[in-house]
Enzyme design. Structure first.
Site, PDB file in Angstrom:
ATOM      1  CE  LYS A   1     -59.878  22.950 -65.620  1.00 22.97           C
ATOM      2  NZ  LYS A   1     -58.615  23.573 -65.990  1.00 22.97           N
TER       3      LYS A   1
ATOM      4  CG  ASP B   1     -58.528  24.957 -62.248  1.00 25.02           C
ATOM      5  OD1 ASP B   1     -57.476  24.473 -61.812  1.00 25.02           O
ATOM      6  OD2 ASP B   1     -58.734  25.152 -63.458  1.00 25.02           O
TER       7      ASP B   1
ATOM      8  NE  ARG C   1     -51.087  24.078 -60.687  1.00 27.78           N
ATOM      9  CZ  ARG C   1     -51.798  23.306 -61.516  1.00 27.78           C
ATOM     10  NH1 ARG C   1     -53.095  23.503 -61.678  1.00 27.78           N
ATOM     11  NH2 ARG C   1     -51.222  22.341 -62.167  1.00 27.78           N
TER      12      ARG C   1
ATOM     13  CB  SER D   1     -56.248  21.732 -62.260  1.00 27.69           C
ATOM     14  OG  SER D   1     -56.491  22.498 -63.401  1.00 27.69           O
TER      15      SER D   1
ATOM     16  CG  HIS E   1     -59.816  16.902 -70.280  1.00 27.53           C
ATOM     17  ND1 HIS E   1     -60.135  18.233 -70.425  1.00 27.53           N
ATOM     18  CD2 HIS E   1     -58.534  16.865 -69.854  1.00 27.53           C
ATOM     19  CE1 HIS E   1     -59.082  18.966 -70.100  1.00 27.53           C
ATOM     20  NE2 HIS E   1     -58.104  18.157 -69.746  1.00 27.53           N
TER      21      HIS E   1
HETATM   22  N1  URA Z   1     -54.820  21.479 -67.714  1.00 23.38           N
HETATM   23  C1  URA Z   1     -55.563  21.929 -66.684  1.00 23.38           C
HETATM   24  O1  URA Z   1     -56.737  22.215 -66.850  1.00 23.38           O
HETATM   25  N2  URA Z   1     -54.977  22.070 -65.474  1.00 23.38           N
HETATM   26  C2  URA Z   1     -53.693  21.763 -65.247  1.00 23.38           C
HETATM   27  O2  URA Z   1     -53.240  21.887 -64.130  1.00 23.38           O
HETATM   28  C3  URA Z   1     -52.925  21.295 -66.320  1.00 23.38           C
HETATM   29  C4  URA Z   1     -53.521  21.153 -67.545  1.00 23.38           C
END
Ligand code: URA
Length: 432
Positions: free
Chosen positions: A187, A161, A168, A183, A82
């Protein structure tokens, strides 16, 4: 339990329990807790932070709000990577086939781009016919057979999320380490891989502007992963300048092929080799030097490029541009962007280059915008190069020549020149 008391407790800097965090998240999903109450809680978290245990409970509640993928059939071999986001970041296109060619199982779900950052799925769809919505059986079957599949996000992963992120975004509560860590990891954990390597970007083009914050974010994510029994490693890497020389969908596929052919730009190549070596090291259990040797061999022997072709072909994509990469630089209109004065390039603002590329048609300003896959920017000069007035700094690619003007205006903001040669940039600050 009352959401009011939970908000007040966090506002006073106290530690929330598992039950309180679950109450807030589940209540938000069911509609019992209102947007404005969750917004207040998010702001209290921004001010007073969360400890490791609270971050773990928050991640768990978000992960369990939706689907999860079961990759247990691949044992310790399932891997994921990621990146916290960047301009010109095509590392998945390069790292995924390298590690798959060495026996790792890459079952990866990737996103589309919005705004100045590109998405892996858009880059792959620049290859005619590439199918990015595989059924679950097709997806897992392909990983079983050839070791790699990359699809768009079809399932309902961590919907809490998604809902929280939207809030947010409009309440100035994005840049909080507990909120970003939970967050991202909710995932990643839902996607099921056993070993995860994180590329945590640091610099002007990233969420984390300095190394200390990037390390704190990386440590929080590693801790979450370990608490879930996953192996996690994080690289803290530079995002002051765009990654590599190409930004834009088919242009980035071109650059990925260059790296896999051993002819890639030095920084991009080094970052991909480092990411791949760390993935191979933690998933196959070999030391990092041995892993690096395996990764370099996979590139020099052509194994990794062949794996990329096998993967694209398996998902219905046209592999002829992979055999003849110049086809990927075939935009209808091209224009050179020239230096306005002379000096050393002391800054290339990654975000401005990303926006300039989007203005040529390579990205979406709004979710439903249509992408021009052939559009983008080729950087002809690097950070700290000397340019003379009139030298070509970039080449702009697009299918619509009326877009050049807006792009050039944005690029005027992207480059700074200095009389003195700037200090060299660090590519990888640390590995945790
Ligand atoms: N990428 C994400 O998936 N979540 C965040 O809060 C910031 C970047």
């Amino acid at each position: 339990m009352r959401i009011y008391d939970i908000i007040y407790k966090k506002r006073m800097g106290k530690t929330l329990t598992k039950e309180e965090i679950e109450f807030a998240i589940n209540g938000y999903m069911s509609g019992d807790v209102a947007d404005y109450q969750i917004s207040a809680l998010l702001m209290a978290i921004c001010f007073n932070s969360m400890n490791e245990q609270e971050i773990f409970y928050l991640t768990d509640a978000m992960m369990r709000s939706g689907d999860t993928v079961d990759l247990s059939r691949f044992g310790n071999l399932s891997v994921d990577k990621h990146s916290t986001g960047g301009v010109g970041d095509k590392t998945t296109l390069i790292v995924a086939p390298i590690v798959a060619s060495l026996g790792c199982k890459v079952a990866k779900m990737s996103g589309r781009g919005l705004g100045h950052t590109g998405g892996t799925v858009d880059k792959l769809e620049s290859l005619n016919g590439y199918r990015s919505s595989l059924s679950s059986n097709e997806f897992l079957g392909q990983v079983e057979k050839i070791g790699i599949a990359v699809t768009g996000q079809s399932g309902n992963f961590a919907p809490a999320d998604k809902k929280l992120y939207a809030l947010r975004d409009v309440t100035a509560t994005v840049d909080s380490i507990p909120l970003i860590a939970s967050s991202i990891m909710s995932k990643k954990l839902a996607s099921g891989a056993h070993s995860i390597v994180l590329d945590v970007k640091c610099g002007s083009g990233a969420f984390m502007k300095n190394e200390a914050d990037a390390k704190a974010l990386a440590s929080a994510m590693i801790d979450i992963g370990n608490k879930f029994g996953r192996r996690v490693r994080a690289l803290i890497t530079n995002m002051d300048v765009p990654l590599g020389n190409f930004v834009g969908n088919s242009l980035e596929v071109y650059e990925a092929v260059q790296v896999l052919s051993g002819m890639g730009e030095a920084n991009l190549t080094e970052l991909c080799i480092s990411l791949a070596s760390n993935i191979v090291s933690i998933s196959l259990g070999v030391d990092i030097d041995k892993a690096r040797e395996m990764v370099e061999d996979s590139i020099s022997s052509g194994l990794a490029l062949n794996k990329m072709k096998e993967w694209i072909n398996a998902q219905g994509g046209d592999i002829s541009p992979l055999n003849e990469p110049d086809l990927l630089l075939g935009a209808k209109f091209k224009k050179e962007y020239k230096a306005k004065s002379s000096g050393y390039i002391s800054k290339i603002n990654a975000e401005c280059v990303g926006i300039a590329s989007m203005l040529l048609g390579a990205g979406r300003a709004k979710k439903d915008d249509i992408i021009d896959y052939s559009a983008g920017i080729e950087l002809k000069c690097c950070y700290s190069d000397y340019v003379n007035q009139g030298d070509t700094v970039c080449v702009l690619y697009t299918s619509n020549d009326s877009l050049f003007n807006a792009c050039e205006k944005k690029l005027d903001e992207a480059f700074s020149l200095s009389e003195a040669k700037p200090e060299s940039n660090t590519l990888i600050y640390d590995t945790l």
